[in-house]
Write an enzyme that holds these catalytic residues in place. Sequence first.
Site, short mmCIF file in Angstrom:
data_model
loop_
_atom_site.label_atom_id
_atom_site.label_comp_id
_atom_site.label_asym_id
_atom_site.label_seq_id
_atom_site.Cartn_x
_atom_site.Cartn_y
_atom_site.Cartn_z
N LYS A 9 51.84 -29.77 -9.00
CA LYS A 9 52.87 -27.98 -8.25
C LYS A 9 52.26 -27.99 -6.80
O LYS A 9 53.06 -27.59 -6.06
CB LYS A 9 52.81 -27.12 -9.17
CG LYS A 9 53.18 -26.91 -10.30
CD LYS A 9 52.84 -26.42 -11.95
CE LYS A 9 53.84 -26.92 -13.48
NZ LYS A 9 53.34 -25.59 -14.15
N ASP A 31 57.88 -18.30 -13.65
CA ASP A 31 57.65 -19.11 -14.46
C ASP A 31 58.70 -18.85 -15.81
O ASP A 31 59.40 -19.61 -16.62
CB ASP A 31 56.31 -19.41 -15.69
CG ASP A 31 55.85 -20.62 -15.19
OD1 ASP A 31 56.57 -21.26 -15.27
OD2 ASP A 31 54.05 -20.38 -15.14
N GLN A 66 49.08 -21.60 -15.32
CA GLN A 66 49.40 -22.14 -15.72
C GLN A 66 48.40 -22.66 -17.45
O GLN A 66 47.29 -21.68 -17.68
CB GLN A 66 48.35 -23.59 -15.58
CG GLN A 66 48.88 -25.35 -16.12
CD GLN A 66 50.58 -25.55 -16.06
OE1 GLN A 66 50.86 -25.06 -14.60
NE2 GLN A 66 50.73 -26.55 -16.98
#
Length: 304
Positions: free
Chosen positions: A52, A119, A96
């Site tokens: 990412k 997200d 994460q």
Amino acid sequence: MSVILDGAAIAAAIKQEVAEEVRSLAGQGIRPGLAAVLVGNVAASEIYVRSKVQTCAELGIFSDLLTPPDTVTTREMLDLVAALNARDDVDGILIQLPLPAQVDTKALLDAVDPAKDVDGFHPVNAGRLQAGRPALAPCTPAGVIEILKRSNIPIAGQHAVVVGRSDIVGKPAAMLLLHQNATVTICHSKTRNLAEITRQADILVAAIGRPGFITAEMVKPGATLIDVGINRLYTREEFDRFFLGNPKREAAFVKRGSVIVGDIHPQAFELSGAYTPVPGGVGLLTVAMLMANTVRAAKMRRGL
Ligand code: GUN
């Protein structure tokens, strides 16, 4: 012959569009920024987050990697999120998952500013998505829609069956397919006569987290199969169950000592009209859509 839906090519096209948008924002003095929070030393999470951060660099997006130790407390994480919420150079916040057991994951996801929730995990964004309002949608399901659209696979009026009801993939994928006018069925571990339902699917989305769970008998010939699963196999016995007589996979297995398989059995792919391979399918879209969401968040925060 089934068509392979090439995740790499579709992800590359999206990333190119995002890079163009980043260049155009630069002309207005705006640089989108992503804060990535990686807790501890989970190997898979390290690989995902590295990819990412690297993709941000490729596309001209600012990124800041924060790496609290795996002993971090919920309080410390909440303070960190509050600081990121307040930072003007951060448009997107990515925490994460999974987090260590002592951290209250839900409390943390709820603490992210919904405007920076790239997200799409915050309940406000889940609610906006459900209500058909502009929302930051979760990256993997958003990637599923991009694959279908960019491959010219019709969605409207089709029967889409989603197997798996997670908040991260199954539920939002069903909602996004519904917004594209599919007839949507959500199945899960308690569903009776699962094969009977999956055999009705024109579009079958597998997001269960069990290797090769969807077998050939569960698939209508000609269906589009979207495999969201990423499962790693380590034993010869497991390998043979999926890839016996496949020289390419055999070579990879011998070299690495493991092989990756999705939630759909390779024999089911052979029956399909089109399918996303694992690896090389949906997984590659997740990062591309995160980049797209970061740029979108940067624009929305500025009223653009
Ligand atoms: N862990 C596995 N998939 C994801 C994802 O899409 N986002 C985050 N933040 N964590 C994950």
